[in-house]
Design a protein around this motif. Structure first.
Motif, PDB file in Angstrom:
ATOM      1  N   THR B 222      13.305  60.940  55.175  1.00 11.85           N
ATOM      2  CA  THR B 222      14.377  61.203  55.114  1.00 11.85           C
ATOM      3  C   THR B 222      15.140  61.698  56.462  1.00 11.85           C
ATOM      4  O   THR B 222      14.520  62.620  56.961  1.00 11.85           O
ATOM      5  CB  THR B 222      14.592  62.413  54.154  1.00 11.85           C
ATOM      6  N   LEU B 223      16.164  61.386  56.611  1.00 11.93           N
ATOM      7  CA  LEU B 223      16.928  61.716  57.981  1.00 11.93           C
ATOM      8  C   LEU B 223      18.232  62.293  57.610  1.00 11.93           C
ATOM      9  O   LEU B 223      19.162  61.766  56.966  1.00 11.93           O
ATOM     10  CB  LEU B 223      17.062  60.447  58.928  1.00 11.93           C
ATOM     11  N   THR B 224      18.389  63.477  58.375  1.00 15.57           N
ATOM     12  CA  THR B 224      19.721  64.175  58.139  1.00 15.57           C
ATOM     13  C   THR B 224      20.698  64.208  59.436  1.00 15.57           C
ATOM     14  O   THR B 224      19.878  63.753  60.572  1.00 15.57           O
ATOM     15  CB  THR B 224      19.448  65.424  57.528  1.00 15.57           C
ATOM     16  N   GLY B 226      21.639  66.417  60.989  1.00 17.08           N
ATOM     17  CA  GLY B 226      21.006  67.469  61.909  1.00 17.08           C
ATOM     18  C   GLY B 226      19.872  66.849  62.646  1.00 17.08           C
ATOM     19  O   GLY B 226      19.672  67.266  64.051  1.00 17.08           O
ATOM     20  N   THR B 227      18.770  66.528  61.978  1.00 18.35           N
ATOM     21  CA  THR B 227      17.570  65.749  62.736  1.00 18.35           C
ATOM     22  C   THR B 227      17.963  64.903  63.698  1.00 18.35           C
ATOM     23  O   THR B 227      17.514  64.842  64.872  1.00 18.35           O
ATOM     24  CB  THR B 227      16.608  65.054  61.514  1.00 18.35           C
ATOM     25  N   VAL B 228      18.915  63.987  63.619  1.00 15.81           N
ATOM     26  CA  VAL B 228      19.316  62.758  64.223  1.00 15.81           C
ATOM     27  C   VAL B 228      19.975  63.316  65.494  1.00 15.81           C
ATOM     28  O   VAL B 228      19.917  63.047  66.640  1.00 15.81           O
ATOM     29  CB  VAL B 228      20.054  61.589  63.381  1.00 15.81           C
ATOM     30  N   ASN B 229      21.193  64.298  65.104  1.00 15.58           N
ATOM     31  CA  ASN B 229      21.724  64.834  66.351  1.00 15.58           C
ATOM     32  C   ASN B 229      20.699  65.669  67.164  1.00 15.58           C
ATOM     33  O   ASN B 229      20.852  65.314  68.482  1.00 15.58           O
ATOM     34  CB  ASN B 229      22.829  65.698  65.857  1.00 15.58           C
ATOM     35  N   ALA B 230      19.836  66.402  66.606  1.00 13.52           N
ATOM     36  CA  ALA B 230      18.936  67.184  67.645  1.00 13.52           C
ATOM     37  C   ALA B 230      18.134  66.087  68.494  1.00 13.52           C
ATOM     38  O   ALA B 230      17.851  66.223  69.560  1.00 13.52           O
ATOM     39  CB  ALA B 230      18.036  67.979  66.841  1.00 13.52           C
ATOM     40  N   ALA B 231      17.664  65.154  67.752  1.00 16.22           N
ATOM     41  CA  ALA B 231      16.765  64.011  68.555  1.00 16.22           C
ATOM     42  C   ALA B 231      17.536  63.200  69.699  1.00 16.22           C
ATOM     43  O   ALA B 231      16.796  62.998  70.661  1.00 16.22           O
ATOM     44  CB  ALA B 231      16.229  63.043  67.531  1.00 16.22           C
ATOM     45  N   ASP B 251      23.341  69.044  57.200  1.00 11.10           N
ATOM     46  CA  ASP B 251      22.469  68.603  56.080  1.00 11.10           C
ATOM     47  C   ASP B 251      22.572  67.394  55.230  1.00 11.10           C
ATOM     48  O   ASP B 251      22.057  67.099  54.506  1.00 11.10           O
ATOM     49  CB  ASP B 251      22.150  69.980  55.269  1.00 11.10           C
ATOM     50  N   TYR B 385      11.861  56.191  63.932  1.00 11.30           N
ATOM     51  CA  TYR B 385      11.199  57.052  62.959  1.00 11.30           C
ATOM     52  C   TYR B 385       9.988  56.228  62.134  1.00 11.30           C
ATOM     53  O   TYR B 385      10.273  54.958  62.328  1.00 11.30           O
ATOM     54  CB  TYR B 385      12.121  57.637  62.190  1.00 11.30           C
TER      55      TYR B 385
END
Lengths: 325, 737
Positions: B222-224, B226-231, B251, B385
């Protein structure tokens, strides 16, 4: 039939010596850690694998009931990534790209790594540039025959250098000019360390030092504290110079390997001039969260003055120059 | 004789050590480190194959060096013992350097090292060399089928074991090289079942979506936002990447992806409707697999590029060092998963993996998802990922054995097959030997009846010894030798294997019966009856006696001291064996057996001369070699005292003072004091004939007389007989009379 002739020591294996310096320094730390690990609360016997990654000695040390299986997975991953990055294997993705000038369906790792190269290229004003390979090749081939590179040939090779000529998307990587070629020897070792670390982390492991020529610490020392890494500055060992915890360390020694026997033509070439580094550095060591980034930066910094390095580092707040001299 | 006693103690210890190791079976097969480089270093490529001018570097997968001519590969060199077991009769490998062509034809073969006892002599060694060279031109392709080509094995009398090992190891090693390198169109046989993990087709998957997730039969990524922007804001990403963030709530979903191996039967029947199952079965080829990827969210795992070239450029599957990419031609879409609690998914694809990709559903794999971000017109940033999948262990039938174990089993089977063929070929000889052993056993068990008649015993013995010499010796070459024991000793260090010793049936059976006889009777059963060379000596000596050639009886003191010589020879050979079997085998030529029996006197003159000298001395001193020189006899004599029974009967008067048997014993094994030395006794039964003889043995004569006197009722003498029984002394009887 997957039989290969044993890899001879190719002239391009010049990176070896530089790697060896760091490794021999690190080995002290790892061995010491091993002893501590063995004595630690965990009764698990220590398992250490030593092998080769991209033509350089590599090692993984861990204490785990299934160490052998885990290391087997890590080795398979290393073998797979060699199949992407190796310049010594004609069937690697990079070799096929260099040979054909384009590559359909590039492996994701190659895209990711080249994407990182682009980032460092931009931040170092073009001094980190994998497309310097044609010049590198010319140097290596000429000195192999005992000659100084021919000026005209050098100019022709130099004309092929340029990061702007590398085009890529998920479907294809291609070069603008025929004859262009890439080397990822300044970054791939670190990239592989990162991937192996990710794999080990997915197995739920921590407190491990992956050493593929560049180092990536997963957690800290099993006995507590950071991994103590020694540096080797042209034979002079600085013991426990860099503490490593959840961090990667990469070192470059511009004159650790030279094209010529007189040891004047260092192996790190300036992509702008096509000549070996004019900087006086014997060892450049960089830490960063990712070994690939540290690796690329340490390679680029060999060509830069202290001020230029400081300027470049502003683009990478998490990276740190830990040794320059 | 302190020397003999020390010898006995030492060697008995060794004997016990030997027998205890006999039952532990450490099997040391081929050498761990390939010996090929050492052998090629001392043997130019042109000597192996005249057309070749150099060896190439050793291959990685199999210890093989390409043979080069002007840099071109014209064949492949290998050492048989690197690749298969080539342990010969000596318990040591027979090393043959050979070359095989790209068409799987042997281009050359050269015997480089062998310790075979029967191949050491000049002419035999030469024969063996020629035999090996004769393999040049042998096509191995017909051997690849079960049963092989059926070519008749070259047979050299008496060295069949060594010859078979040469044939077997050369052909099998060559085939293995051909299989591995794909020479002559040969391909590695399919991996045998049982050596790899398999999917258990009978295990059903749990019923609900959540249970499938819990069991690990479905994996989720699961990618949100938030996670992708941070990465993409991480330091190793292009600075520009952070400038193009996804402009949605952190989220919110980018992608929610599920994956499984749909071709696992339990999953197929749980996840797919019947019609879909049929479609899947059509799509997945034999040996292939299929995974299912289903996802929801705005980021498509299919991407868009496949619409042009069919390739999915956002997913790849990684297993071990293999990367598998997918094509839209080899996939089928489904729209709904009929499992309780399954989410509604936007994109569900069943992706086929062809058999040649060598995907193993029982091993863990990782699905990699490429996430890319456009930065302006052409620049893109990339993230990968991973989703890790491992089939739960209850779906896996584990391998019964490793490939190494399977190969070891094959290796064993090959040896057994070779042994069986040798035994089958020698059935008549084995039957003959069995009959001889049965007759000898009966003779020993019923010796009292046999020895009643001196004539019968004499002619029985002459007949038996003649059979031993002609049938066992000259016909079957079944002559035991100290070399057998040295090979055994040497094998204990390098790895003992029964197979090596059961290879030669006659020798094996003889040794087995020797071991049994040692327990019951001592060394005599073999030395006195079954040793062909012993028989030769005794028969020639009989002829000499017939011709009235004078016999020399050694003074007792000299006889007793000469006994020690054979023990010294045995110990010497024993010591040399510890350092070098090859050297020891050369020194073992002190045994004339090979010249006399195996090679039937056809040998270089020094050997023949030595044999003739021994036989000549034997004309005057009966069994001279057996008594004083034979190291094998010494080895058998040492444990002679462990025998459980004393079959040879004696009177109290024997030796005290009667010396008749002692004087007549052909090997002077009866001490003047009357006792028989079991280390020297050859169980010829002569003294047992005397024991019952009414004409020779004073005790018997006296008893007969006594019986006669009782019969005639002479009372006075009965008192004397009483005394006689009391003292039981022949002289006493005389006095009484």
């Amino acid at each position: 039939m997957n039989t290969r002739l044993k890899q001879g020591k190719a002239p391009m294996n010049a990176i070896d010596r530089r790697r060896f310096l760091t490794i021999s320094a690190a080995a002290v730390g790892v061995a010491g850690a091993g002893a501590l690990l063995g004595r630690n609360a965990t009764s698990q016997a220590l398992y250490r694998w030593e092998g080769v990654a991209l033509g350089t000695s590599a090692s993984i040390t861990l204490a785990h009931p299934e160490a052998e299986r885990i290391v087997a997975r890590a080795r398979a991953e290393i073998a797979r990534l060699e199949g992407v990055f190796s310049l010594y294997r004609a069937d690697s993705a990079l070799s096929r790209l260099n040979a054909a000038g384009k590559l359909e369906q590039p492996p994701f790792e190659l895209l990711e790594c080249l994407s990182l190269c682009g980032t460092v290229n931009a931040a170092t004003g073009g001094l980190f540039d994998p497309s310097v390979q044609p010049v590198w090749r010319l140097y290596a081939d000429s000195y192999d025959l005992g000659r100084v590179p021919d000026t005209a040939a050098l100019a022709a090779a130099q004309a092929l250098v340029g990061w702007g000529g590398v085009r890529m998307d998920a479907a294809r990587i291609s070069f603008a000019e025929p004859g262009m070629a890439l080397t990822l020897n300044g970054v791939a070792q670190g990239f592989i360390a990162d991937r192996v670390a990710t794999l080990l982390a997915s197995e739920g492991l921590s407190d491990i030092l992956v050493d593929t020529g560049e180092m990536r610490a997963l957690g800290g020392h099993p006995h507590g504290g950071a991994w103590p890494i020694s540096l080797d500055v042209e034979g002079q060992v600085l013991p426990n110079a860099v503490p490593l915890r959840n961090l990667a360390l990469a070192s470059s020694a511009p004159r650790g390997t030279t094209f010529d026997d007189a040891r004047t033509q260092g192996h790190i070439l300036n992509p702008a001039t096509g000549t070996p580094s004019a900087q006086p550095w014997r060892l450049v060591s960089v830490t960063a969260p990712q070994a690939a980034l540290a690796d690329a930066l340490s390679s680029a910094f060999c060509l830069m003055s202290r001020e230029e390095i400081a300027a470049a580092l502003t683009a990478f707040p998490s990276a740190r120059l830990v040794y320059l001299g | 004789m302190p020397l003999v006693r020390i010898v006995r103690g030492f060697a008995l210890g060794v004997f016990l050590a030997v027998s205890s190791v006999l039952f532990a079976l450490p099997a040391a097969a081929q050498a761990e480190v390939p010996q090929l480089p050492q052998f090629t270093a001392n043997f130019p490529a042109s000597s192996l194959v005249p057309e070749a001018d150099a060896y190439g570097p050793m291959l990685e997968d199999i210890p093989v060096m390409p043979l080069l001519r002007a840099g071109e590969i014209i064949g492949y060199a290998f050492l048989n013992s690197d690749i298969v077991s080539s342990i010969g009769y000596s318990s040591r490998p027979i090393d043959i350097l050979a070359a095989i062509s790209p068409d799987a034809v042997l281009m050359g073969a050269s015997m480089r090292r062998q310790s075979e006892p029967l191949l050491q002599s000049g002419s035999r060694a030469l024969d063996a060399r020629e035999l090996v060279q004769g393999y040049t031109g042998r096509d191995l392709k017909p051997e690849a089928v079960p049963g092989g080509s059926g070519i008749d094995r070259p047979y050299i009398s008496g060295i069949s074991t060594s010859v078979r090992v040469i044939e077997d190891s050369l052909v099998r090693a060559g085939l293995k090289v051909a299989f591995t390198l794909g020479l002559g169109g040969l391909e590695m046989p399919a991996r045998p079942e049982g050596t790899y993990d398999r999917v258990n087709p009978d295990v059903a998957a749990p019923e609900t979506w959540q249970e499938l997730l819990d069991a690990g039969l479905l994996q989720q990524l699961t990618l949100t936002v938030g996670t992708v922007n941070a990465a993409f804001a991480a330091p190793d990403q292009p600075p520009a990447a952070a400038e193009f963030p996804l402009k949605r709530a952190p989220d919110e979903l980018v992608i929610d992806l599920y994956a499984t191996v749909i071709s696992v039967p339990g999953m197929t029947s749980r996840m797919l409707r019947e019609i879909e199952q049929i479609d899947l079965a059509t799509m997945v080829e034999e040996g292939g697999s299929a995974i299912m990827i289903g996802a929801r969210g705005p980021y498509s795992w299919r991407g868009t590029a496949y619409r042009y070239d069919g390739q999915y450029d956002r997913i790849e599957l990684i297993q071990g060092d293999k990367t598998i990419r997918f094509n839209s031609r080899d996939q089928m879409s489904i729209y709904r998963i009929h499992v309780e609690g399954a989410p509604i998914l936007d994109e569900i694809g069943l992706l086929a993996i062809p058999a040649f990709a060598e995907f193993d559903p029982t091993k863990p794999w990782r699905l990699q998802l490429l996430v890319q971000r456009n930065m302006g017109a052409i620049d893109r940033a990339y993230l990968t990922y991973g989703l890790d999948f491992a089939l739960p262990s209850n779906f896996i039938i584990p391998a019964e054995m490793t490939v190494a174990q399977y190969e070891a089993a094959q290796e064993r089977a090959a040896k057994v097959a070779m042994r069986d063929s040798v035994w089958a070929a020698r059935t008549p000889e084995i039957a003959g030997l069995a009959a001889m052993l049965a007759v000898l056993t009966a003779a020993f068990f019923f010796q009292t009846y046999l020895t009643r008649s001196a004539r019968l015993t004499f002619w029985f013995r002459i007949a038996y010894l003649s059979t031993t010499l002609v049938f066992l010796g000259w016909y079957s070459n079944a002559q035991l030798s100290i070399v057998n024991l040295m090979a055994l000793l040497s094998s204990l260090r390098t790895g003992f294997e029964w197979d090596t010793f059961t290879m030669e049936p006659m020798t094996f059976i003889l040794w087995f019966s020797v071991a049994a006889a040692l327990i019951f009777w001592g060394r005599g059963a073999y030395c006195g009856w079954l040793c062909p060379f012993g028989a030769l000596q005794e028969l020639t000596n009989r002829l000499a006696k017939l011709l009235h050639i004078p016999q020399w009886t050694l003074p007792w003191g000299l006889n007793e001291r000469l006994w020690a010589v054979k023990y010294i020879i045995f110990l010497g050979l024993f010591g040399v064996t510890l350092t070098s079997l090859d050297t020891a085998i050369r020194y073992a030529e002190v045994e004339p057996f090979r010249t006399a029996i195996t090679l039937k006197f056809m040998r270089a003159w020094p050997f023949t001369l030595y044999l003739l000298v021994l036989l000549f001395i034997g004309l005057f001193v009966e069994r001279f070699y057996c008594r004083y020189l034979c190291p094998l006899g010494a080895a058998l004599a040492i444990p002679a005292r462990i025998r459980m029974f004393d079959w040879i009967k004696r009177y109290r008067e024997c030796g005290n003072p009667c010396q008749i048997c002692s004087n007549e014993c052909m090997v002077q094994s009866i001490h003047p004091t009357g006792e028989i030395n079991p280390n020297e006794c050859l169980s010829c039964l002569h003294c047992q004939v005397q024991y019952q003889s009414k004409t020779v043995c004073p005790v018997v004569i006296k008893q007969v007389k006594r019986r006669d006197k009782i019969a005639t009722g002479v009372h006075a003498v009965s008192a004397a007989i009483e005394r006689t029984q009391f003292t039981n002394h022949p002289h006493a009887v005389k006095v009484a009379e």
